[in-house]
Design a protein around this motif. Structure first.
Motif, mmCIF file in Angstrom:
data_model
loop_
_atom_site.group_PDB
_atom_site.id
_atom_site.type_symbol
_atom_site.label_atom_id
_atom_site.label_comp_id
_atom_site.label_asym_id
_atom_site.label_seq_id
_atom_site.Cartn_x
_atom_site.Cartn_y
_atom_site.Cartn_z
ATOM 1 N N PHE A 10 0.825 -1.205 -0.017
ATOM 2 C CA PHE A 10 -0.038 0.196 -0.023
ATOM 3 C C PHE A 10 0.796 1.210 -0.068
ATOM 4 C CE2 PHE A 10 -2.391 3.324 2.455
ATOM 5 C CZ PHE A 10 -3.376 3.485 1.604
ATOM 6 N N VAL A 13 2.251 1.766 -3.400
ATOM 7 C CA VAL A 13 1.275 2.231 -4.388
ATOM 8 C C VAL A 13 0.841 3.916 -4.010
ATOM 9 C CG1 VAL A 13 -1.265 2.096 -4.748
ATOM 10 C CG2 VAL A 13 0.155 0.130 -4.864
ATOM 11 N N VAL A 14 0.979 4.139 -2.695
ATOM 12 C CA VAL A 14 0.474 5.699 -2.438
ATOM 13 C C VAL A 14 1.785 6.529 -3.021
ATOM 14 C CG1 VAL A 14 0.396 7.252 -0.460
ATOM 15 C CG2 VAL A 14 -0.915 5.143 -0.461
ATOM 16 N N GLY A 17 1.481 7.213 -6.717
ATOM 17 C CA GLY A 17 0.427 7.920 -7.104
ATOM 18 C C GLY A 17 0.694 9.248 -6.822
ATOM 19 N N TYR A 134 -9.915 8.350 -5.687
ATOM 20 C CA TYR A 134 -8.581 7.361 -5.823
ATOM 21 C C TYR A 134 -8.721 6.624 -4.496
ATOM 22 C CZ TYR A 134 -3.729 6.286 -5.629
ATOM 23 O OH TYR A 134 -2.637 5.765 -5.589
ATOM 24 N N PHE A 135 -8.750 7.219 -3.305
ATOM 25 C CA PHE A 135 -8.518 6.296 -2.031
ATOM 26 C C PHE A 135 -9.771 5.272 -1.773
ATOM 27 C CE2 PHE A 135 -5.081 9.218 -1.000
ATOM 28 C CZ PHE A 135 -4.165 8.349 -0.668
ATOM 29 N N LEU A 138 -9.160 2.507 -4.002
ATOM 30 C CA LEU A 138 -7.857 1.927 -3.560
ATOM 31 C C LEU A 138 -7.826 1.212 -2.327
ATOM 32 C CD1 LEU A 138 -4.379 1.515 -4.157
ATOM 33 C CD2 LEU A 138 -4.391 3.480 -2.982
ATOM 34 N N GLN A 141 -8.866 -2.623 -1.800
ATOM 35 C CA GLN A 141 -7.683 -3.302 -2.428
ATOM 36 C C GLN A 141 -6.796 -3.992 -1.298
ATOM 37 O OE1 GLN A 141 -8.670 -4.391 -5.587
ATOM 38 N NE2 GLN A 141 -10.122 -2.835 -5.405
ATOM 39 N N ALA A 159 -0.584 6.276 4.337
ATOM 40 C CA ALA A 159 -0.878 7.108 3.025
ATOM 41 C C ALA A 159 -0.235 8.274 3.315
ATOM 42 C CB ALA A 159 -2.396 7.036 2.678
#
Length: 210
Positions: A10, A13-14, A17, A134-135, A138, A141, A159
């Motif tokens: 996570f 990915v953050v 992004g 977006y979140f 996200l 998942q 995040a």
């Protein structure tokens, strides 16, 4: 408790992004160029707080209500678009005034303060409902099927940490390069470019919201 492997994925990915070009990127970059490393870091911290607020809002269902309401979503987008245009126009006005001097001159104008940069970063993020979308897409998942509010808040902390990590890095790099932009003429050109980018982003957001 979120498993370590899930938390690490996570976080990655953050960060990826956050690295994508957008209003946050432009605000941090301009803050670091005009106010130095400290202002850039402050802007990044404001953005990170905005991310935390959005994820907390998701945990309590507020963001879901916002994205479910077309009117509320459009209003927030338009306000955010207007704010970006204002920031861009401010940069253009600075170019028009031409109050640029080479760094190191005794009469050089006072650089942007960390407080102002923090507020700009925070408002830029909070007035961008796409962050909520977006979140919202996200988080499921990375949450277990029976995910709880504490686990969502744990992801919010991750995040925030990932956002801080990227934007602090960006601010430090841009701040270090600031010495190469010591010429007032160069900084005037950068303000013109940054102002154009901010206005363009604001207009694009407004058009998409229309």
């Amino acid at each position: 408790m979120i498993p370590g492997a899930t938390a690490a994925s996570f976080l990655l990915v953050v960060i990826l992004g956050a690295m994508s070009p957008g209003p946050d990127f432009v605000v941090v970059t301009r803050s670091a160029l005009t106010g130095g490393r400290r202002a850039g870091i402050a802007a990044g911290a404001g953005i990170a707080l905005g991310v935390f607020a959005w994820v907390v809002a998701i945990a309590f269902g507020v963001a879901a209500v916002l994205t479910a309401s077309a009117v509320a979503f459009t209003v927030v987008k338009l306000v955010g678009a207007g704010y970006l245009v204002v920031l861009g126009v401010r940069a253009w006005l600075a170019v028009r005034r031409g109050e640029y001097r080479d760094l190191g001159e005794t009469q050089a104008p006072k650089p942007k303060g960390a407080g102002a940069a923090f507020r700009q970063g925070l408002l830029t993020n909070l007035l961008n409902p796409k962050v909520a979308v977006y979140f919202l897409a996200l988080l499921p998942q990375f949450l277990p099927a029976d995910g709880s509010t504490p686990q969502t808040l744990e992801l919010a902390a991750i995040a925030t940490a990932g956002t801080v990590l990227w934007f602090v890095t960006l601010a430090v790099v841009v701040g270090a390069l600031r010495r190469f932009f010591a010429s007032g003429r160069v900084r005037r050109g950068l303000d013109a470019v940054m102002g154009t980018l901010l206005v363009t982003l604001g207009v694009r957001v407004a058009v998409e919201a229309a």
